[in-house]
Design a protein around this motif. Sequence first.
Motif, short mmCIF file in Angstrom:
data_model
loop_
_atom_site.label_atom_id
_atom_site.label_comp_id
_atom_site.label_asym_id
_atom_site.label_seq_id
_atom_site.Cartn_x
_atom_site.Cartn_y
_atom_site.Cartn_z
N GLY A 194 6.31 -4.03 3.73
CA GLY A 194 5.81 -4.22 2.38
C GLY A 194 5.17 -2.98 1.80
N ASP A 195 4.81 -2.04 2.65
CA ASP A 195 4.30 -0.76 2.14
C ASP A 195 5.42 -0.02 1.43
OD1 ASP A 195 1.90 -1.33 3.23
OD2 ASP A 195 2.13 -0.04 4.99
N PHE A 196 5.06 0.91 0.57
CA PHE A 196 6.10 1.70 -0.11
C PHE A 196 5.73 3.17 -0.06
CE2 PHE A 196 3.58 2.30 -3.90
CZ PHE A 196 2.75 1.17 -3.89
N CYS A 197 6.74 4.00 -0.15
CA CYS A 197 6.53 5.44 -0.03
C CYS A 197 7.12 6.15 -1.24
CB CYS A 197 7.18 5.96 1.26
SG CYS A 197 6.87 7.69 1.53
N GLU A 198 6.28 6.89 -1.94
CA GLU A 198 6.75 7.58 -3.15
C GLU A 198 7.30 8.96 -2.83
OE1 GLU A 198 3.47 7.42 -5.82
OE2 GLU A 198 3.87 5.33 -6.36
N ASP A 199 6.91 9.50 -1.67
CA ASP A 199 7.43 10.82 -1.30
C ASP A 199 8.95 10.80 -1.16
OD1 ASP A 199 4.80 11.15 -1.15
OD2 ASP A 199 4.67 11.65 0.99
N ILE A 200 9.45 9.68 -0.61
CA ILE A 200 10.90 9.59 -0.38
C ILE A 200 11.63 9.52 -1.72
CG2 ILE A 200 12.71 8.30 0.79
CD1 ILE A 200 10.63 7.26 2.72
N ILE A 201 11.03 8.78 -2.69
CA ILE A 201 11.66 8.69 -4.01
C ILE A 201 11.74 10.07 -4.64
CG2 ILE A 201 11.23 7.88 -6.37
CD1 ILE A 201 12.29 5.66 -4.77
N LYS A 202 10.66 10.85 -4.49
CA LYS A 202 10.65 12.20 -5.08
C LYS A 202 11.73 13.06 -4.44
CE LYS A 202 5.89 12.42 -6.47
NZ LYS A 202 4.58 12.62 -5.84
N ALA A 203 11.86 12.95 -3.11
CA ALA A 203 12.90 13.74 -2.42
C ALA A 203 14.29 13.30 -2.87
CB ALA A 203 12.74 13.58 -0.92
N GLY A 204 14.41 12.00 -3.15
CA GLY A 204 15.71 11.46 -3.54
C GLY A 204 16.16 11.89 -4.92
N GLU A 205 15.21 12.34 -5.75
CA GLU A 205 15.59 12.80 -7.08
C GLU A 205 16.36 14.11 -7.00
OE1 GLU A 205 11.88 12.93 -9.07
OE2 GLU A 205 11.80 10.75 -9.36
N LYS A 206 16.02 14.91 -5.99
CA LYS A 206 16.63 16.25 -5.91
C LYS A 206 17.90 16.24 -5.08
CE LYS A 206 12.08 18.24 -6.15
NZ LYS A 206 10.99 18.44 -5.21
N SER A 207 17.85 15.59 -3.93
CA SER A 207 19.02 15.67 -3.04
C SER A 207 19.23 14.34 -2.32
CB SER A 207 18.82 16.79 -2.03
OG SER A 207 17.65 16.55 -1.30
N ARG A 208 20.24 14.33 -1.49
CA ARG A 208 20.56 13.11 -0.75
C ARG A 208 19.52 12.84 0.32
NH1 ARG A 208 26.72 11.43 -0.59
NH2 ARG A 208 26.79 11.25 -2.85
N MET A 266 0.85 -1.20 0.00
CA MET A 266 0.00 0.00 0.00
C MET A 266 0.88 1.24 0.00
SD MET A 266 -3.08 0.76 2.66
CE MET A 266 -2.36 2.05 3.65
N LYS A 267 0.40 2.26 -0.67
CA LYS A 267 1.16 3.52 -0.71
C LYS A 267 0.95 4.28 0.59
CE LYS A 267 0.56 7.25 -3.34
NZ LYS A 267 0.18 7.97 -4.57
N VAL A 268 2.05 4.75 1.17
CA VAL A 268 1.93 5.47 2.44
C VAL A 268 2.64 6.81 2.36
CG1 VAL A 268 1.69 3.44 3.91
CG2 VAL A 268 3.96 4.27 3.32
N THR A 269 2.31 7.69 3.27
CA THR A 269 2.98 8.99 3.34
C THR A 269 3.55 9.19 4.75
OG1 THR A 269 0.86 9.98 3.88
CG2 THR A 269 1.57 10.11 1.58
N ILE A 270 4.20 10.33 4.93
CA ILE A 270 4.86 10.60 6.21
C ILE A 270 3.83 10.64 7.35
CG2 ILE A 270 6.44 12.18 7.40
CD1 ILE A 270 7.52 11.03 4.76
N ASP A 271 4.21 10.12 8.50
CA ASP A 271 3.40 10.10 9.71
C ASP A 271 2.23 9.12 9.64
OD1 ASP A 271 4.91 11.77 11.27
OD2 ASP A 271 3.97 13.58 10.50
N ASP A 272 2.22 8.26 8.62
CA ASP A 272 1.23 7.18 8.57
C ASP A 272 1.69 6.02 9.42
OD1 ASP A 272 -0.46 8.45 6.94
OD2 ASP A 272 -0.06 7.25 5.15
N VAL A 273 0.72 5.20 9.83
CA VAL A 273 1.07 3.90 10.41
C VAL A 273 1.40 2.98 9.25
CG1 VAL A 273 0.20 1.92 11.69
CG2 VAL A 273 -0.33 4.21 12.45
N VAL A 274 2.57 2.36 9.30
CA VAL A 274 3.03 1.58 8.14
C VAL A 274 3.28 0.13 8.54
CG1 VAL A 274 4.05 3.54 6.96
CG2 VAL A 274 5.42 2.25 8.58
N LEU A 275 3.22 -0.74 7.54
CA LEU A 275 3.48 -2.16 7.75
C LEU A 275 4.55 -2.61 6.77
CD1 LEU A 275 -0.17 -3.49 8.07
CD2 LEU A 275 1.55 -3.43 9.86
#
Lengths: 236, 135
Positions: free
Chosen positions: A12-26, A1-10
């Motif tokens: 196997g879930d994945f986060c696309e926000d982190i990928i987006k942040a990773g495109e710009k900087s470390r 399942m797609k999750v975002t920051i401050d969500d309860v996560v399990l």
Amino acid sequence: MKVTIDDVVLPGDFCEDIIKAGEKSRVILGPGLRKELEKIFITKAGVLRKRAPNTYWVDSYQKRYVPARGENVIGVVIQKAGDSFRVDVGGSCSATLSYLSFEGATKKNRPEVQVGDVIYAKMLVASKDMEPELVCVDSNGKKGRLGVLNDGFVFKCSINLVRKILNPSCPLLNSLKNEWPFELAAGMNGRIWIKANSMRETIAVGNAILGCEYLTSEEIKSMCTNIASILAGHVS
Amino acid sequence: MTTKRPQLPKSVLEMKFMRKTRERIEKELENTQGHDSLYSNIITNEMRHATGNFISESSFIFCEDLLEGRLSYKGMNPEIERLMEQDIKTSDPDGEMQKDVSDEILYKKMEALNKKRKSNDTPNKNPVLKKKKKF
């Protein structure tokens, strides 16, 4: 399942926000996150946290210690093995501590460490495939806060609790520090060593720490004043 | 390969006594070219295009801003308390400095100073002009 920051996560879930942040900087991926192919997957159950600018981790409940480099831990010396000590830190296997990694130790001048001693040490090496290695000196050869812990009392708790009381926003230590003299060493492996002048005070510190695990900041403050008043009432 | 090693000319290498050197150079060339084909089944495209923007960190201490885990209060262990004080000093050297002069006083003084300067500026212009003429 797609999750975002401050969500309860399990796991196997994945986060696309982190990928987006990773495109710009470390981006720093902390515990509970793992990059696999072109996605960031969650590997622990908990709450996904972010700290500015680009640090992400999963805040999970955990009691089992997994050694990680740079952490300060409390261990018990279980064996003297030639030129090193074996130290139990609560991980999957015991850690080694060279007798030369103490302040002022030389081959002739060995440190006075006995089997059964409690030590506060830093993880120097912690990898998946090797046993962890501890040191009791910093990079300048000074002992700083590390070394053998004499007297006092050690108890175990969850790793979350250690992180909670060491968080600068936690009021526990601030409300206790003006009440009575005590000393404390908190290992990131879920062990806490405390020392106070009397047994009553030691127990009070220990109960205060263990009691604050599931309390809010306000509740912690009131609990500390409560404990302090009880202690003051009995010690005449 | 960007760095070019000095190479012997072909005519020299073809001489009889250079046979061993020639063989060695051929072997080296084979080794460097053979690497790609040797590991082609292991090195995937992903490995070639992997970027280093994601740093994995297995410890919480680099994520959260935690206190040092060794603490002492009310003189229980003076050695540790001295270290704690040092840490506080080094961690925020440019934090809230105590003001010797309050903002209000500074403002009034600066205003007075500016007025003085303005009044000083007008008579000062003439000597400056005179100096310029000298050159």
